[in-house]
Design a protein around this motif. Structure first.
Motif, PDB file in Angstrom:
ATOM      1  N   ILE A  51      72.159  -0.451 -29.768  1.00  0.00           N
ATOM      2  CA  ILE A  51      72.138  -0.006 -31.320  1.00  0.00           C
ATOM      3  C   ILE A  51      71.144  -1.193 -32.027  1.00  0.00           C
ATOM      4  O   ILE A  51      70.299  -0.875 -32.564  1.00  0.00           O
ATOM      5  CB  ILE A  51      73.343  -0.124 -31.821  1.00  0.00           C
ATOM      6  N   ALA A  52      71.241  -2.534 -31.497  1.00  0.00           N
ATOM      7  CA  ALA A  52      70.556  -3.576 -31.976  1.00  0.00           C
ATOM      8  C   ALA A  52      69.211  -3.547 -31.459  1.00  0.00           C
ATOM      9  O   ALA A  52      68.368  -4.477 -31.856  1.00  0.00           O
ATOM     10  CB  ALA A  52      71.114  -5.023 -31.486  1.00  0.00           C
ATOM     11  N   GLY A  53      68.748  -2.733 -30.770  1.00  0.00           N
ATOM     12  CA  GLY A  53      67.310  -2.535 -30.050  1.00  0.00           C
ATOM     13  C   GLY A  53      67.267  -3.755 -28.698  1.00  0.00           C
ATOM     14  O   GLY A  53      66.096  -3.776 -28.528  1.00  0.00           O
ATOM     15  N   LEU A  54      68.199  -4.151 -28.128  1.00  0.00           N
ATOM     16  CA  LEU A  54      68.171  -5.278 -27.302  1.00  0.00           C
ATOM     17  C   LEU A  54      68.303  -4.651 -26.007  1.00  0.00           C
ATOM     18  O   LEU A  54      67.665  -5.350 -24.786  1.00  0.00           O
ATOM     19  CB  LEU A  54      69.132  -6.230 -27.362  1.00  0.00           C
ATOM     20  N   PHE A  76      63.812  -2.008 -39.258  1.00  0.00           N
ATOM     21  CA  PHE A  76      65.231  -1.973 -38.860  1.00  0.00           C
ATOM     22  C   PHE A  76      65.768  -3.555 -38.728  1.00  0.00           C
ATOM     23  O   PHE A  76      66.845  -3.747 -39.248  1.00  0.00           O
ATOM     24  CB  PHE A  76      65.474  -1.415 -37.612  1.00  0.00           C
ATOM     25  N   ASN A  77      65.015  -4.288 -38.099  1.00  0.00           N
ATOM     26  CA  ASN A  77      65.480  -5.647 -38.001  1.00  0.00           C
ATOM     27  C   ASN A  77      65.723  -6.568 -39.223  1.00  0.00           C
ATOM     28  O   ASN A  77      66.681  -7.245 -39.238  1.00  0.00           O
ATOM     29  CB  ASN A  77      64.427  -6.596 -37.156  1.00  0.00           C
ATOM     30  N   ARG A  78      65.069  -6.078 -40.286  1.00  0.00           N
ATOM     31  CA  ARG A  78      65.281  -6.634 -41.484  1.00  0.00           C
ATOM     32  C   ARG A  78      66.870  -6.121 -42.166  1.00  0.00           C
ATOM     33  O   ARG A  78      67.310  -6.712 -42.903  1.00  0.00           O
ATOM     34  CB  ARG A  78      64.397  -6.279 -42.458  1.00  0.00           C
ATOM     35  N   LEU A 155      73.309  -3.867 -42.119  1.00  0.00           N
ATOM     36  CA  LEU A 155      74.057  -3.636 -40.828  1.00  0.00           C
ATOM     37  C   LEU A 155      74.597  -4.655 -40.061  1.00  0.00           C
ATOM     38  O   LEU A 155      73.571  -5.435 -39.690  1.00  0.00           O
ATOM     39  CB  LEU A 155      73.500  -2.549 -39.960  1.00  0.00           C
ATOM     40  N   TRP A 156      75.801  -4.867 -39.980  1.00  0.00           N
ATOM     41  CA  TRP A 156      76.375  -6.095 -39.290  1.00  0.00           C
ATOM     42  C   TRP A 156      76.648  -5.458 -37.756  1.00  0.00           C
ATOM     43  O   TRP A 156      77.632  -4.708 -37.829  1.00  0.00           O
ATOM     44  CB  TRP A 156      77.570  -6.883 -39.723  1.00  0.00           C
TER      45      TRP A 156
END
Length: 224
Positions: A51-54, A76-78, A155-156
């Motif tokens: 979900i975090a794109g990692l 998204f990262n922001r 989003l956390w």
């Protein structure tokens, strides 16, 4: 629940030659929290990292505001703050210096007073000038968690955030999470500890089920 901002559609993740999950679908709107459950090896961390794109999923889509996150990485990262198993700290720097570096990298305009206030909120006023390498595991964890107070992310994503925390720090973190959700934020977390979070829209996702269950004012009481 409000309009979905995060949508997971038919997600499949594989680690090595093992399929962790397949056909996983759920959505989250503002003011909601998702608690991900599952035994070790079930794919909890992989799901959060995807979900975090990692990490890349095998198939399926992860969308933010209706668009795949891969097509809007900067936007998204922001909106994202991800805290994983590792602290993400430079051990030779002080807690204050670590948070200032984090602020600079995230592009946040954060004052010295705000950094000091975040450290004080997490009970680290006496550690401001100490290098992180001399701190206890619990203190290191609290330095990392102080980032939650310094970035206005929607989003956390928190992977085992309660590890190494004493009872007082657990209660403090719960208060911070509740305040974020109450203000319209979103949280996805995993934890092995028995903790109780009461939020407006709480969902539980047990890996192996296609859909999470949604409840209101429900305690998170599962423990593995």
């Amino acid at each position: 629940m409000d309009k979905a901002l995060l949508e997971i559609r038919e997600l499949e993740c594989v680690r090595g030659d093992k399929q962790l999950f397949k056909g996983l679908s759920f959505s989250l709107g503002a003011g909601s929290l998702l608690h991900v459950h599952g035994p070790n090896g079930s794919g909890k961390t992989t799901l959060l990292r995807a979900i975090a794109g990692l990490v890349l999923q095998e198939s399926g889509e992860i969308c933010w505001n209706g668009e795949q996150i891969g097509k809007q990485k900067d936007e998204f990262n922001r909106e994202l703050l991800y805290l994983g198993h590792h602290y993400g700290l430079k051990f030779e720097l002080t807690g204050y210096e670590n948070l200032k570096v984090f602020a600079n990298l995230s592009g946040s305009d954060i004052s010295e007073h705000e950094v000091e206030a975040a450290l004080m909120r997490f009970g680290l006023a006496h550690c401001v000038e100490l290098p992180v390498k001399v701190l206890s595991q619990g203190q290191k964890r609290r330095v990392a968690l102080a980032r939650l107070l310094l970035q206005s992310s929607k989003l956390w994503i928190l992977d085992e955030p309660f590890v190494a925390l004493d009872a007082a720090a657990v209660e403090l973190l719960l208060d911070v999470i509740k305040a974020h959700v109450a203000a319209g934020g979103m949280v996805i977390l995993t934890t092995h500890q028995e903790v109780a979070v009461e939020v407006g829209a709480l969902q539980h996702l047990h890996l192996g089920q296609a859909q999470p269950t949604q409840t209101r004012q429900t305690a998170m009481a599962e423990q593995y």
